[in-house]
Design an enzyme around this catalytic site. Structure first.
Site, PDB file in Angstrom:
ATOM      1  CD1 TRP A  58      -4.802  -2.467   4.989  1.00 34.33           C
ATOM      2  CD2 TRP A  58      -3.027  -2.774   6.693  1.00 34.33           C
ATOM      3  NE1 TRP A  58      -4.982  -3.466   6.339  1.00 34.33           N
ATOM      4  CE2 TRP A  58      -3.978  -2.995   7.382  1.00 34.33           C
ATOM      5  CE3 TRP A  58      -1.813  -2.314   7.578  1.00 34.33           C
ATOM      6  CZ2 TRP A  58      -4.442  -3.054   8.200  1.00 34.33           C
ATOM      7  CZ3 TRP A  58      -1.858  -2.637   8.672  1.00 34.33           C
ATOM      8  CH2 TRP A  58      -3.125  -3.039   9.187  1.00 34.33           C
ATOM      9  CG  ASP A  59       1.338   1.131   8.482  1.00 39.30           C
ATOM     10  OD1 ASP A  59      -0.109   1.658   9.205  1.00 39.30           O
ATOM     11  OD2 ASP A  59       2.377   1.026   9.208  1.00 39.30           O
ATOM     12  CG  LEU A  60       1.430   5.849   2.442  1.00 42.13           C
ATOM     13  CD1 LEU A  60       2.979   5.375   2.591  1.00 42.13           C
ATOM     14  CD2 LEU A  60       1.194   6.203   0.868  1.00 42.13           C
ATOM     15  CG  ASN A  95       5.163   3.429   8.340  1.00 43.35           C
ATOM     16  OD1 ASN A  95       5.973   3.537   8.063  1.00 43.35           O
ATOM     17  ND2 ASN A  95       4.655   2.816   7.319  1.00 43.35           N
TER      18      ASN A  95
END
Length: 321
Positions: free
Chosen positions: A214-216, A220
């Site tokens: 979801w937050d790549l 990250n």
């Protein structure tokens, strides 16, 4: 004693209210507890993100470098250890879990090279095991290519039971979309958001079952460490996991390090990495879903316009067939 960064305090107070204040107040005690219980020694400066405090540590029993992560457990973070262990079992390229306390959400994680995020490649920082690339666009495209490779490995893993689902998120965003459109001040942006909602409705019946990060984005993903057997690897961390369609994963890589002229190139590269190049319409619809999701949240916080980068991503993708 630990230093709690002012930025982390401000974020917790702003977004989590009383729960955030309680979390900040508890941080020194939590850090002391797990340093003692898990036999850890501090080994570097405190790090932090929007929602977590991270202490570089060494396990005194065996000298293994690690990272103690303390964060407020919510619907986005509660599945983190579940996802990381699933990816670890599949050899999918995520940071390893060395310890977890379910009661507080504390995590002891494999130490990565915090000085070598993938965003450094986009800025000309070079690639582990490779040569420095020439030119900012070439560097940024290499970073996108690496992210696509990491993303493909992560999205190949089926989601474990019990994680939040894209299907539930879709129901909420579509229910909130009409009010979000009404509150936007600009007519063109209202039409743009209506097009995003229409695209999402076309795919809403098949939300998917892959394990999503979801937050790549580029910060990250960090370089692995040679002392952990990860030399030359890029490793994902800080997921906000959910079960869903891999097309929902593309937006952060388009928005982070934003370049309007590269939106379509990045989209094509990522869909190819995921094997979705023949189903670009579905990938496009789910990416527009991220624009819709962010708009719903922003309008709920009082915004009257779309974030400029998000609006531009939507405009460019609506021209993709």
């Amino acid at each position: 004693m630990i230093d709690i960064p002012d930025e982390l305090i401000a974020t917790q107070y702003a977004y989590n209210g009383a729960a955030g204040r309680a979390f900040v107040a508890a941080l020194p005690g939590l850090a002391g507890r797990f340093l003692e219980e898990w036999g850890l020694r501090r080994d570097g400066a405190t790090m932090y993100g929007m929602c977590a405090l991270v202490l570089p540590v060494v396990r005194e029993a065996d000298g293994v470098p690690a990272a103690l992560k303390l964060q407020l457990v919510d619907e986005e973070t509660v599945g983190e250890p579940v996802a990381l262990r699933a990816w670890g079992a599949a050899g999918a390229g995520a940071v390893g879990v060395l310890g977890h306390d379910p009661g507080t959400g504390a995590l002891l994680l494999e130490r990565l090279d915090e000085g070598r995020p993938l965003s450094g490649v986009a800025g000309g920082g070079g690639v582990p095991g490779g040569s420095r690339l020439v030119g900012e666009v070439a560097d940024a495209r290499r970073a996108v290519t690496v992210l696509g490779e990491v993303l493909a490995r992560l999205a190949a893993v089926p989601a474990p039971e019990g994680l939040r689902t894209l299907g539930d998120a879709v129901e909420r965003m579509l229910a909130a979309a009409p009010e979000a459109m009404r509150r936007l001040a600009d007519e063109e942006e209202r039409r743009l958001l209506a097009d995003c909602a229409a695209a999402v409705r076309e795919v809403a019946g098949e939300p998917g079952d892959r394990l999503l990060h979801w937050d790549l984005h580029y910060d990250n993903i960090l370089a692995g460490r040679a002392d952990a057997g990860r030399a030359g690897e890029w490793v994902a961390l800080d997921p906000k996991p959910l079960a869903g369609d891999p097309g929902f994963e593309l937006f952060p890589a388009l928005d982070n390090l934003f370049d309007a002229g590269e939106v379509v190139w990045r989209f094509d590269a990522l869909t190819e990495a995921l094997g979705m190049e023949r189903d670009r319409g579905r990938a496009r619809a789910w990416t527009l879903g991220r624009v819709l999701q962010n708009a719903v949240w922003a309008v709920g916080d009082g915004a009257r316009e779309l974030a400029p980068d998000h609006a531009e991503i939507a405009r460019r993708l609506l021209g993709v067939r």
